[in-house]
Design a protein around this motif. Structure first.
Motif, mmCIF file in Angstrom:
data_model
loop_
_atom_site.group_PDB
_atom_site.id
_atom_site.type_symbol
_atom_site.label_atom_id
_atom_site.label_comp_id
_atom_site.label_asym_id
_atom_site.label_seq_id
_atom_site.Cartn_x
_atom_site.Cartn_y
_atom_site.Cartn_z
ATOM 1 N N GLY A 281 0.808 -1.225 0.000
ATOM 2 C CA GLY A 281 0.000 0.000 0.000
ATOM 3 C C GLY A 281 0.837 1.270 0.000
ATOM 4 N N THR A 282 2.141 1.145 -0.286
ATOM 5 C CA THR A 282 2.998 2.341 -0.257
ATOM 6 C C THR A 282 2.827 3.178 -1.524
ATOM 7 N N SER A 283 3.240 4.437 -1.419
ATOM 8 C CA SER A 283 3.375 5.306 -2.586
ATOM 9 C C SER A 283 4.840 5.242 -3.003
ATOM 10 N N ALA A 284 5.168 5.881 -4.123
ATOM 11 C CA ALA A 284 6.570 5.878 -4.554
ATOM 12 C C ALA A 284 6.886 7.137 -5.332
ATOM 13 N N TRP A 285 8.147 7.509 -5.314
ATOM 14 C CA TRP A 285 8.617 8.465 -6.327
ATOM 15 C C TRP A 285 9.655 7.742 -7.166
ATOM 16 N N ASN A 286 9.766 8.164 -8.418
ATOM 17 C CA ASN A 286 10.703 7.527 -9.339
ATOM 18 C C ASN A 286 11.429 8.651 -10.072
ATOM 19 N N ALA A 287 12.731 8.764 -9.797
ATOM 20 C CA ALA A 287 13.522 9.877 -10.340
ATOM 21 C C ALA A 287 14.398 9.375 -11.479
ATOM 22 N N VAL A 288 14.222 9.965 -12.648
ATOM 23 C CA VAL A 288 15.027 9.551 -13.800
ATOM 24 C C VAL A 288 16.333 10.341 -13.797
ATOM 25 N N ILE A 289 17.437 9.627 -13.841
ATOM 26 C CA ILE A 289 18.748 10.304 -13.814
ATOM 27 C C ILE A 289 19.308 10.435 -15.235
ATOM 28 N N THR A 290 19.195 9.360 -16.024
ATOM 29 C CA THR A 290 19.495 9.494 -17.464
ATOM 30 C C THR A 290 18.410 8.749 -18.247
ATOM 31 N N GLN A 370 11.928 5.188 -4.781
ATOM 32 C CA GLN A 370 11.825 4.965 -3.334
ATOM 33 C C GLN A 370 10.343 4.906 -2.952
ATOM 34 N N ASN A 371 10.017 3.904 -2.139
ATOM 35 C CA ASN A 371 8.637 3.766 -1.660
ATOM 36 C C ASN A 371 8.508 4.407 -0.289
ATOM 37 N N PHE A 372 7.367 5.010 -0.052
ATOM 38 C CA PHE A 372 7.198 5.725 1.213
ATOM 39 C C PHE A 372 5.729 5.712 1.631
ATOM 40 N N VAL A 373 5.511 6.116 2.890
ATOM 41 C CA VAL A 373 4.138 6.155 3.422
ATOM 42 C C VAL A 373 3.847 7.579 3.890
ATOM 43 N N PRO A 374 3.115 8.356 3.096
ATOM 44 C CA PRO A 374 2.743 9.694 3.552
ATOM 45 C C PRO A 374 1.538 9.604 4.489
ATOM 46 N N GLU A 375 1.295 10.672 5.246
ATOM 47 C CA GLU A 375 0.193 10.574 6.229
ATOM 48 C C GLU A 375 -1.132 10.245 5.542
ATOM 49 N N ALA A 376 -1.338 10.835 4.359
ATOM 50 C CA ALA A 376 -2.630 10.628 3.681
ATOM 51 C C ALA A 376 -2.916 9.143 3.439
#
Ligand SMILES: O=C(O)CCC(=O)C(=O)O
Ligand SMILES: [Fe+2]
Length: 454
Positions: A281-290, A370-376
């Motif tokens: 049930g986590t959210s994630a951000w995905n950062a493209v470097i190249t 990176q997966n994370f759990v925001p308060e929402a």
């Protein structure tokens, strides 16, 4: 190749159809052909192509080699790359040398040692299709960006308006020095270190040789969760808590017991991730470097076309490759209203909890996710850990993830825990008799028995 159209006519996405290196043609061509070398298989000709490949899958390297030398038709089956890939993977050598194809790698052969065999009048979709799918024209995929592109966002805006929406952040500079990473830099620092790429643990050097020289329908994707701690430590030094926008990550309170949560991702064009929801049930951000990634996303309750899930979502079945999904289902996905967009180098994409996503690299790319759990999404994560213990993933030794998380929240963030539990209760609503539940759904009254995507 008139009858190529029999398998490609319904395909809306462009493929550059090069001739198969062995001369194998799509099955449709057999209808107009005067001869068919499949009959050289003798008694085996009565078996389906699928069954023949399945049987070849039981052969050892030597037996597969011998089978391929029986006739040209046997050579066609005995050369299928998936068979040789299985042999290489089963051997699991970290010092393997990539030779440009799975067959050459398994046999440790140079190009000069490969026989150039042409098989006339051989027709098989199952042998031709993986080759065709490796030539999908990715440049034709992206259309309008329907994933919102935001130049900046405050933590407050994220938690009040955007934690349930995909978006691409275009100008937020991360607090890390990973932005200078490229393949050469990583090779210099870690060329001889072992990284995980799906079913193989290879030296980074070997993986990059593979990435730059393969014709796989679904190229192996480097997805390494240990990159920060990798020997030499330089990647870890480059990687310090990168983005403020996403606010507090509540899984941090689990310390070393938190589930796996960050991955270095490297892959060639065509590689990517088939449809899935992120774990626990986590959210994630995905950062493209190249490079650049093409994303297709669906909200939690809208199962993407071509994807089949069991009611509890424990099992997800979808076409065997991204190219297969794109060619068969992208037009329907667009009709039913998916979100799509391209995330370029220097940009970050947000995957909200529970959203379906498929990702394909449009070119060679390096990214960090990176997966994370925001308060929402605390209520969703708590519900997931409590209600789907069999689907929890990435925890190491934790016996009861829900209990541990609840205990730590109680200790560190009691108010947030109380608010989350309040939302879970509110979303269940008052208990109703089965008859009233049915009536409520029939009359489209807004009534929910749990989180929408549970
Ligand atoms: O970069 C990719 O292939 C997608 C990875 C992914 O699924 C994610 O970041 O959630
Ligand atoms: Fe994902």
């Amino acid at each position: 190749m008139v009858f190529c159209c029999l398998i490609t006519s319904f395909i809306m996405v462009k493929f550059i159809n090069p001739p198969h290196p062995l001369g194998i043609k799509p099955f449709g061509n057999a209808f107009l052909a005067c001869s068919n070398s499949r009959y050289n298989l003798g008694a085996l000709a009565s078996l389906s192509d699928e069954l023949l490949l399945e049987i070849c899958g039981f052969f050892s390297l030597t037996h597969l080699l011998h089978f391929g030398s029986l006739s040209k038709a046997c050579y066609a089956f005995g050369s299928a790359e998936e068979l040789w890939k299985n042999l290489v993977v089963r051997k699991a050598q970290s010092d393997c040398i990539w030779r440009g194809s799975w067959r050459k790698t398994a046999l440790n052969m140079t190009d000069a040692e490969v026989a150039h065999i042409h098989i006339d009048n051989f027709y098989s979709d199952i042998l031709y299709r993986p080759y065709m799918n490796a030539f999908i024209d990715l440049s034709g995929l992206p259309r309008d960006d329907t994933i919102p592109r935001l130049s900046n966002l405050s933590q407050d805006e994220f938690s009040t308006k955007w934690s349930n929406q995909p978006f691409i952040l275009t100008e937020v500079v991360p607090k890390w020095s990973a932005s200078h990473w490229d393949i050469d830099y990583l090779l210099e620092k870690h060329g001889d270190h072992i990284f995980r790429a799906e079913c193989v643990d290879w030296k980074l050097r070997t993986y990059i040789d593979y990435l730059r020289n393969n014709q796989d329908e679904s190229p192996l994707y480097l997805f390494d969760k240990g990159f920060v701690e990798k020997e030499g430590g330089t990647l870890g030094d480059d990687y310090q808590s990168p983005y403020e926008v996403f606010g507090r990550d509540y899984f941090e309170i689990l310390g070393a017991d938190r589930p796996d949560y960050r991955w270095l991702i490297i892959g060639p064009a065509r590689s990517g991730s088939t449809f899935h929801k992120d774990p626990n049930g986590t959210s994630a951000w995905n950062a493209v470097i190249t490079g650049a990634k093409f994303w297709i996303m669906f909200p939690p309750n809208q199962t993407p076309p071509g994807v089949f899930v069991t009611p509890d979502e424990a099992e997800v079945t979808s076409p065997s490759s991204i190219a297969e999904w794109v060619s068969g289902f992208l037009p329907e996905a667009r009709r039913t209203g998916c979100l799509e967009g391209v995330c370029h180098a220097g940009e970050i994409l947000h995957v909200p909890s529970g959203w379906w996503h498929l990702v394909v690299n449009l070119s060679e790319s390096i990214a960090i996710t990176q997966n994370f759990v925001p308060e929402a999404h605390l209520p969703k994560v708590l519900s997931f850990l409590k209600n789907k213990p069999d689907q929890i993933s990435g925890f190491k030794d934790c016996k009861d993830a829900y209990e541990e998380f609840e205990k730590q929240l109680e200790h560190n963030f009691p108010e947030e825990l109380a608010r989350a539990k309040g939302k879970i209760t509110a979303s269940r609503g008052p208990k109703k008799h089965k008859w009233n539940q049915l009536r409520a759904s029939e009359t489209s009254m807004s009534f929910s028995f749990g989180f929408a995507d549970e």
